[in-house]
Design a protein around this motif. Structure first.
Motif, PDB file in Angstrom:
ATOM      1  N   TRP A 126    -113.291  50.035  -9.385  1.00 40.68           N
ATOM      2  CA  TRP A 126    -113.354  48.701  -8.744  1.00 40.68           C
ATOM      3  C   TRP A 126    -111.699  48.946  -8.572  1.00 40.68           C
ATOM      4  CZ3 TRP A 126    -114.610  44.365  -7.249  1.00 40.68           C
ATOM      5  CH2 TRP A 126    -113.377  43.557  -7.104  1.00 40.68           C
ATOM      6  N   LYS A 131    -115.104  50.801  -1.012  1.00 39.30           N
ATOM      7  CA  LYS A 131    -116.574  49.608  -1.145  1.00 39.30           C
ATOM      8  C   LYS A 131    -118.159  50.323  -1.266  1.00 39.30           C
ATOM      9  CE  LYS A 131    -115.349  47.701   3.098  1.00 39.30           C
ATOM     10  NZ  LYS A 131    -113.413  47.949   2.525  1.00 39.30           N
ATOM     11  N   GLU A 132    -118.116  51.122  -1.533  1.00 39.99           N
ATOM     12  CA  GLU A 132    -119.271  51.746  -3.072  1.00 39.99           C
ATOM     13  C   GLU A 132    -119.279  52.737  -3.652  1.00 39.99           C
ATOM     14  OE1 GLU A 132    -121.833  53.544   0.532  1.00 39.99           O
ATOM     15  OE2 GLU A 132    -120.934  55.444   0.961  1.00 39.99           O
ATOM     16  N   PRO A 156    -123.120  49.668  -2.782  1.00 37.04           N
ATOM     17  CA  PRO A 156    -122.306  49.110  -2.597  1.00 37.04           C
ATOM     18  C   PRO A 156    -121.237  47.941  -3.836  1.00 37.04           C
ATOM     19  CG  PRO A 156    -124.421  48.599  -1.352  1.00 37.04           C
ATOM     20  CD  PRO A 156    -124.687  49.178  -2.593  1.00 37.04           C
ATOM     21  N   PRO A 158    -120.484  44.487  -4.757  1.00 41.59           N
ATOM     22  CA  PRO A 158    -119.936  43.403  -4.219  1.00 41.59           C
ATOM     23  C   PRO A 158    -119.454  42.645  -3.358  1.00 41.59           C
ATOM     24  CG  PRO A 158    -121.179  43.354  -6.089  1.00 41.59           C
ATOM     25  CD  PRO A 158    -121.067  44.661  -6.015  1.00 41.59           C
ATOM     26  N   GLU A 159    -119.640  42.217  -2.085  1.00 40.15           N
ATOM     27  CA  GLU A 159    -118.307  41.324  -1.318  1.00 40.15           C
ATOM     28  C   GLU A 159    -117.942  39.836  -2.532  1.00 40.15           C
ATOM     29  OE1 GLU A 159    -119.697  41.106   2.643  1.00 40.15           O
ATOM     30  OE2 GLU A 159    -119.480  42.857   2.633  1.00 40.15           O
ATOM     31  N   THR A 160    -118.199  39.402  -3.013  1.00 38.77           N
ATOM     32  CA  THR A 160    -118.443  38.666  -4.171  1.00 38.77           C
ATOM     33  C   THR A 160    -118.419  38.971  -5.634  1.00 38.77           C
ATOM     34  OG1 THR A 160    -120.157  37.110  -3.884  1.00 38.77           O
ATOM     35  CG2 THR A 160    -117.638  36.867  -2.132  1.00 38.77           C
TER      36      THR A 160
END
Ligand code: GRF
Length: 191
Positions: A126, A131-132, A156, A158-160
């Motif tokens: 993190w 991105k993954e 992947p 998560p974008e949010t």
């Protein structure tokens, strides 16, 4: 083909729970016959008991590792264990157990090794802003998260939802991957 397995936990044991559910569904080629913890408060001990699996707390602190592992070894021998599955076990495995179960100790790691080894695989990924990330199940050797990979898959980010969403995604992949990796290791052991 099925092998008798011990699962080692130090904490919550959600991976243990996922394996027990697979076992009860007839999907697991290992039979979990005992659960070991170095932590008396590990919730994993209660999960084991509620599935009718013998659960043992073995104190590790304040004594030599060889003495602790010899006590564990006797419990495992008594139970006829052929494979050890580390599921959130927060100690390094020493020579006593490594030599008694060569090539038969598995660990789950919440990152795509060799990326982000160590105790904080999710947080480290993190903070690196990848991105993954991924999940890896590997054989345990004397190194830190270095043994041969059995199975690993990407996740992947998560974008949010931040770190929490990432943790949830990684754990979901763990529950999906671990039992398949155990089955693969069992087939391999009996080739
Ligand atoms: C998992 O993320 C596993 O990959 C890591 O420790 C965590 C254990 O979680 N080695 P749980 O105890 O199975 O809930």
């Amino acid at each position: 083909m099925t092998v008798r397995a011990a699962v080692f936990v130090s904490g919550s044991g959600t991976n243990l729970e996922a394996l027990l559910k697979r076992q009860e569904a007839g999907d697991l080629q290992a039979q979990i016959v005992t659960v070991i913890s170095d932590n008396p408060d590990a919730f994993g001990l209660q999960r084991a008991a509620s599935h009718g699996i013998p659960a043992h707390y073995v104190p590790a602190r304040g004594r030599p590792k060889a003495e602790y592992e010899t006590e564990v070894l006797h419990i495992l021998q008594e139970a006829g264990v052929e494979m050890i599955i580390l599921a959130g076990y927060m100690r390094f495995v020493g020579p006593t157990l490594l030599n008694a179960w060569p090539g038969a100790i598995l660990n789950i790691h919440p990152a795509y090794l060799p990326e982000f080894p160590g105790a904080h695989g999710i947080r480290d990924a993190w903070e690196a802003g990848v991105k993954e990330t991924g999940v890896t199940v590997h054989y345990v050797d004397e190194g830190v998260d270095t043994g041969p990979v059995i199975l690993q898959e990407r996740v992947p980010v998560p974008e949010t939802g931040g770190l929490e969403a990432m943790e949830a995604a990684v754990h979901a992949k763990e529950y999906d991957l671990f039992w398949r990796a155990v089955n693969k290791a069992v087939s391999h052991q009996h080739k």
